[in-house]
Design an enzyme around this catalytic site. Structure first.
Site, PDB file in Angstrom:
ATOM      1  CG  ASP A 249       5.007   9.224  -1.660  1.00 13.30           C
ATOM      2  OD1 ASP A 249       5.714   9.602  -2.593  1.00 13.30           O
ATOM      3  OD2 ASP A 249       4.940   8.049  -1.255  1.00 13.30           O
ATOM      4  CE  LYS A 271       4.472   6.355  -6.252  1.00 14.03           C
ATOM      5  NZ  LYS A 271       4.684   5.114  -5.682  1.00 14.03           N
ATOM      6  CB  THR A 332       1.555   0.816   8.712  1.00 20.33           C
ATOM      7  OG1 THR A 332       0.989   0.634   7.413  1.00 20.33           O
ATOM      8  CG2 THR A 332       0.913  -0.158   9.681  1.00 20.33           C
ATOM      9  CG  MET A 384      -3.990   1.782  -1.913  1.00 24.85           C
ATOM     10  SD  MET A 384      -2.534   1.318  -2.856  1.00 24.85           S
ATOM     11  CE  MET A 384      -1.802   0.055  -1.816  1.00 24.85           C
TER      12      MET A 384
END
Ligand code: SAH
Length: 483
Positions: A249, A271, A332, A384
């Protein structure tokens, strides 16, 4: 890379050492170990070289260097303490395109000598490109202690069986898997314990049990953490060395991608907002196809694959096609970035719960359960959320959080491009805009953000002015920013 590391075969080839002192002796010994015919040019020889001469190991010309000495020579080392002579040797060799090394004078060299960990036939060569020989030596000392002497025997024994194993398998993949298992398993353990005969029997037995059928593919869904390669897990590292192909990614940093097995094919499935290189469905199908071809597929994702990573969907497709897979958790962004920002996500006095949400903006609004988020004593981590930051802050205030609630936005956390902007729900959108942050960014809201002031510990060392625009979004091929 300033130099190309190679291993030269100089067996039975004529090599020249200019100089007859201690350093010249060491270089001559090294050349002899590699099987070369060594001549020394020097008016005088030290004691060790004289002994070598006496027993016919070397040839000697008791003269000062002249270019004629390079006749039929394939490699030359200048080890005199006279810079003029060293220069002459270097110039004469370069004129004849003979590789030349001048001890302690990188400018006069066309090749440099590495520090060596010798477990022949296994050899590890370390170089600092002439920048810090001491660092290379220190590293060598570390490796010496880590790599058992028996690796020499292990490598030699593997060499003895190489052809036999090659003939047994028509599929190179199968062969590689066989060796990986043997060299990490019982065979290696037996050799290291000195049981060479038993190890040989065991290897032959395991070989006989292996059928020469096409290898079965497999997918490793691996979390690569938030960007800093130090934060990879051991398991991730191991699988990164085994993969035949890697599908990665945008969030996977070039530094991490560099650690994947060199021969693995690299497929970018990144992406980006408004720039979907591969649609999710195509990625799912790609993984299936690669695994069905018998490849070991590394699906490498930023952070943790099960947190806003769509990893679940990818393995659902695999499960439907009965393709074996394994999942490796990663750190994460919330935990990695919070740790490197010095913001504990929970704290006895300030936050007893912590919630992760996505702040993805759709038609200028964000679909979240606001009353559930706007609670006291809770930390909110927003993935995000850069574009939606003003909406996020407005909504949290509208649903009851004081506009003085501390909030932070962190750019490219854990990497050398980490930047932190702190403020309150009221001030953060404006501060973030002024700071011109580049994605990825993470937002943390809650009283714990106050702790940053005292607990910040990580200091990026990179010169941010001269750094590429976005270190996490470089094209892995060209190392240029993607946009
Ligand atoms: N699976 C990933 C998240 C993917 S969503 C994980 O577990 O971390 C992508 C979002 O993650 C980015 O928009 C950003 O909000 C966050 N993120 C990932 N890496 C980050 C980093 N190094 N610094 C700040 N935010 C990051």
């Amino acid at each position: 890379m300033d130099f190309l590391p190679v291993f030269l075969n100089i067996k039975n080839q004529a090599c020249l050492v200019v100089g007859g002192g201690e350093v010249a002796t060491r270089k001559a010994m090294l050349l002899l170990q590699a099987g070369a015919h060594v001549s020394i040019v020097s008016p005088e020889l030290d004691a060790v070289l004289n002994e070598y001469l006496a027993c016919g190991k070397i040839q000697h010309r008791a003269e000062y260097f002249q270019p004629g000495h390079l006749e039929s020579i394939v490699l030359v080392i200048a080890a005199t303490d006279d810079r003029v002579t060293n220069r002459q040797v270097s110039a004469a060799a370069q004129q004849r395109q003979i590789p030349v090394n001048v001890v302690d004078d990188p400018e006069l060299c066309t090749f440099i000598m590495p520090s060596i960990v010798d477990r022949s036939p296994l050899l590890i060569a370390i170089s600092s490109g002439g920048q810090s020989p001491v660092l290379a030596r220190l590293l060598r000392a570390q490796l010496e202690t880590m790599i058992p002497a028996a690796y020499a025997r292990l490598a030699a024994m593997a060499g003895n069986f190489r052809n036999q194993v090659k003939q047994h398998f028509t599929h190179p993949e199968k062969r590689r898997i066989f060796w990986e298992k043997a060299l990490q398993g019982r065979f290696a353990a037996m050799v290291l314990a000195g049981k060479d005969r038993a190890a040989q029997d065991y290897l032959l037995q395991s070989l006989q049990q292996e059928k020469d059928e096409p290898p079965q593919g497999e997918v490793y869904l691996v979390g690569a953490g938030p960007g800093n390669p130090d934060l990879l897990t051991f398991r991730a590292m191991r699988l990164m060395q085994q993969a035949d192909v890697v599908v990665y990614d945008r969030l996977v940093s070039p530094a991490i991608l560099d650690m994947v097995r060199r021969d693995a094919t690299r497929i970018y499935a990144g992406k980006e907002r408004n720039r979907h290189t591969l649609a999710q469905e195509s990625i799912n199908q790609l993984l299936v196809r690669l695994a069905q071809e018998g490849q070991r597929v590394l699906r490498l994702k930023g952070g943790d694959p099960f947190i806003f990573g769509r990893g679940g969907e990818e393995i659902e497709t695999l499960a439907a096609h009965r393709i074996p897979f394994q999942v490796v958790p990663g750190i994460t962004a919330a935990s990695g970035v919070a740790a490197y920002a010095g913001i504990p996500l929970t704290h006895r006095d300030y936050a007893q719960s912590c919630i992760f949400v996505t702040g993805h903006l759709k038609n200028n609004s964000i679909d979240l359960d606001w009353p559930h988020l706007a609670r006291p004593n809770q930390t909110i981590v927003i993935y995000m959320g850069l574009l939606g930051l003003p909406v996020l802050c407005q909504q949290l205030i509208a649903h009851g959080l004081p506009d003085s609630t501390p909030a932070a936005i962190i750019q490219q956390g854990t990497t050398q491009k980490q930047r932190i902007v702190t403020g309150t729900l009221h001030t953060l959108p404006g501060l973030a805009e002024d700071a011109h942050l580049t994605p990825p960014t993470l937002i943390i809201v809650g009283e714990v953000v106050k702790l940053h002031e005292n607990l910040a510990w990580f200091e990026p060392v990179l010169d941010a002015e001269n750094a590429p625009a976005n270190i996490l979004a470089l094209d892995p091929e060209t190392k240029q920013p993607l946009e």
